[in-house]
Scaffold this motif. Sequence first.
Motif, mmCIF file in Angstrom:
data_model
loop_
_atom_site.group_PDB
_atom_site.id
_atom_site.type_symbol
_atom_site.label_atom_id
_atom_site.label_comp_id
_atom_site.label_asym_id
_atom_site.label_seq_id
_atom_site.Cartn_x
_atom_site.Cartn_y
_atom_site.Cartn_z
ATOM 1 N N TYR A 13 -0.028 -3.620 -14.871
ATOM 2 C CA TYR A 13 1.246 -3.343 -14.195
ATOM 3 C C TYR A 13 2.249 -4.476 -14.353
ATOM 4 O O TYR A 13 3.278 -4.495 -13.699
ATOM 5 C CB TYR A 13 1.022 -2.994 -12.721
ATOM 6 C CG TYR A 13 0.489 -4.081 -11.826
ATOM 7 C CD1 TYR A 13 1.348 -4.988 -11.207
ATOM 8 C CD2 TYR A 13 -0.872 -4.181 -11.576
ATOM 9 C CE1 TYR A 13 0.868 -5.965 -10.366
ATOM 10 C CE2 TYR A 13 -1.368 -5.159 -10.725
ATOM 11 C CZ TYR A 13 -0.498 -6.049 -10.117
ATOM 12 O OH TYR A 13 -0.974 -7.010 -9.297
ATOM 13 N N TYR A 25 -3.252 -2.140 -10.067
ATOM 14 C CA TYR A 25 -2.164 -2.130 -9.086
ATOM 15 C C TYR A 25 -2.661 -1.601 -7.749
ATOM 16 O O TYR A 25 -2.399 -2.188 -6.697
ATOM 17 C CB TYR A 25 -0.995 -1.275 -9.596
ATOM 18 C CG TYR A 25 -0.063 -0.811 -8.493
ATOM 19 C CD1 TYR A 25 0.835 -1.693 -7.905
ATOM 20 C CD2 TYR A 25 -0.119 0.497 -8.011
ATOM 21 C CE1 TYR A 25 1.654 -1.282 -6.868
ATOM 22 C CE2 TYR A 25 0.690 0.911 -6.979
ATOM 23 C CZ TYR A 25 1.581 0.015 -6.409
ATOM 24 O OH TYR A 25 2.370 0.428 -5.380
ATOM 25 N N GLU A 197 3.760 1.810 -9.671
ATOM 26 C CA GLU A 197 4.054 2.016 -8.261
ATOM 27 C C GLU A 197 4.570 3.433 -8.010
ATOM 28 O O GLU A 197 4.107 4.122 -7.101
ATOM 29 C CB GLU A 197 5.090 0.987 -7.795
ATOM 30 C CG GLU A 197 5.364 1.054 -6.312
ATOM 31 C CD GLU A 197 6.356 -0.008 -5.850
ATOM 32 O OE1 GLU A 197 7.256 -0.361 -6.631
ATOM 33 O OE2 GLU A 197 6.217 -0.476 -4.706
#
Lengths: 231, 245
Positions: A13, A25, A197
């Motif tokens: 990430y 992540y 995310e």
Amino acid sequence: MTLRAAADGPSCYSRFVNEWFCWQYVEDRHEQIADALVEHVTITVAALLLGVALSFPLALLARRVPRLEALVLGFSTGVYTVPSLALLPLLVPFTGLSAATVVIGLGLYALTIVVRALLDGLRSVPDDVREAARGLGYGRARMLARIELPLALPVTMAGLRVAAVSTVALTTVGTLVAYGGLGNLIAHGVQRDFRAELTTAAVLCVLLAVVIDLLLVALQRVLTPWAAGAR
Amino acid sequence: MELFTDTWHYLLDADSWTGGGGFVARLLEQLLLTATALVAAVLLGLPLALWLGHVGRGGFLAVNVSNVGRAVPTFALLAVLVAADWPGSSDFGPYGRAGLATLIALVLFALPPIITNGYVAVREVPREVLEAADGMGMSARQRFRQVELPLALPVIASGVRLALVQVWATATIAALVAGPGLGRIITEGFARNDYAQGMAGAVVVAVVALVLELAAAAAQRAVDPLPRGRSGRAPDAVSVGPTTV
């Protein structure tokens, strides 16, 4: 171990790799993700409870007074037409930048769906069943509680499921007033071009919708044991 | 409340209507987006839905596409499209920044109600009517054109109406990924703590939404081949099953 991981290059990430799916992540930020998830569930459930709690008296009143029914249905179509991103600002003068703004806004959307489903459900109760109950000496309140509401349940639950799934998705828009649950992660992900995310948050949203839908199906089975044979 | 007077002043101020990011430019942008997406979704989805309904196949898919559409947050799909290498957030003709990403998301969210209603509409034409058409010696094509399609029209129209509400709402949400449309006035207001601007944007979005819905309802009544009185319940847009707004 840690040295070896570092030697393998940047994590999936990092800015330079920026993969869509990155378990690293999830591991590193699990607290932040869990917090967002809890906020998401809290807002969704509160909005649904508010919508259901308001739709019962409204539907019962609307059933008694036909003129009120037209008003309730017209109002709910109107609310439903207003986009969520516009409904939330219109509530800000009353509730400010708070979770209450999102809960009330989404509660109104849930209300528009549930009140219709409830009216449709009550209308679906056969007249001869009502007459039989009346013949058995059922009063108005007892007939509602013991006969009409149980028979209206399948149609009402279908509406509640639609409302629940929509509310899970809509909660993300609450990020406008900084209370969007997983939507806050999506917004942050867009701003920083942080793919892991935003996909993690998006996938969790869809999973949450599926889980809540399944829970409602289970609830309906528990509440309507007489329908078990018919399925 | 001071915020209400500030909002009122913002709405009355000519400066907030003109210019690049003003109401007029943003409104035209969003109307253009909405019209383009709705036309594209009707052209893509309706023939498929009518054909599936006509042959009576793919019902599971046609009905469940709406459930899927409801579960996916519009914001999440917009975010993924904007963060991707393609279509990304680049400008797209008159549609503005992230125009292509927004258009794709709008079409995808307009398709489910059009497909589901189109399928259900054709399926729900009464069997006796179809048998009568066959008995009169109509060919399959004649039957579809002269019997199924006109009778299905109100429910098809309510699907398009649902799609319109959906597209307008999604086009507003495009502002959350800094896309085009009126929502930008809302998000910019909130970003600058100028809540009067945010409220004013919301008022314009809501009023136009209501006007579009009323126009769509009137259009739906106009295409109904069986004129109903005020009491006769025409197929209701919302009770068919709304998607996310």
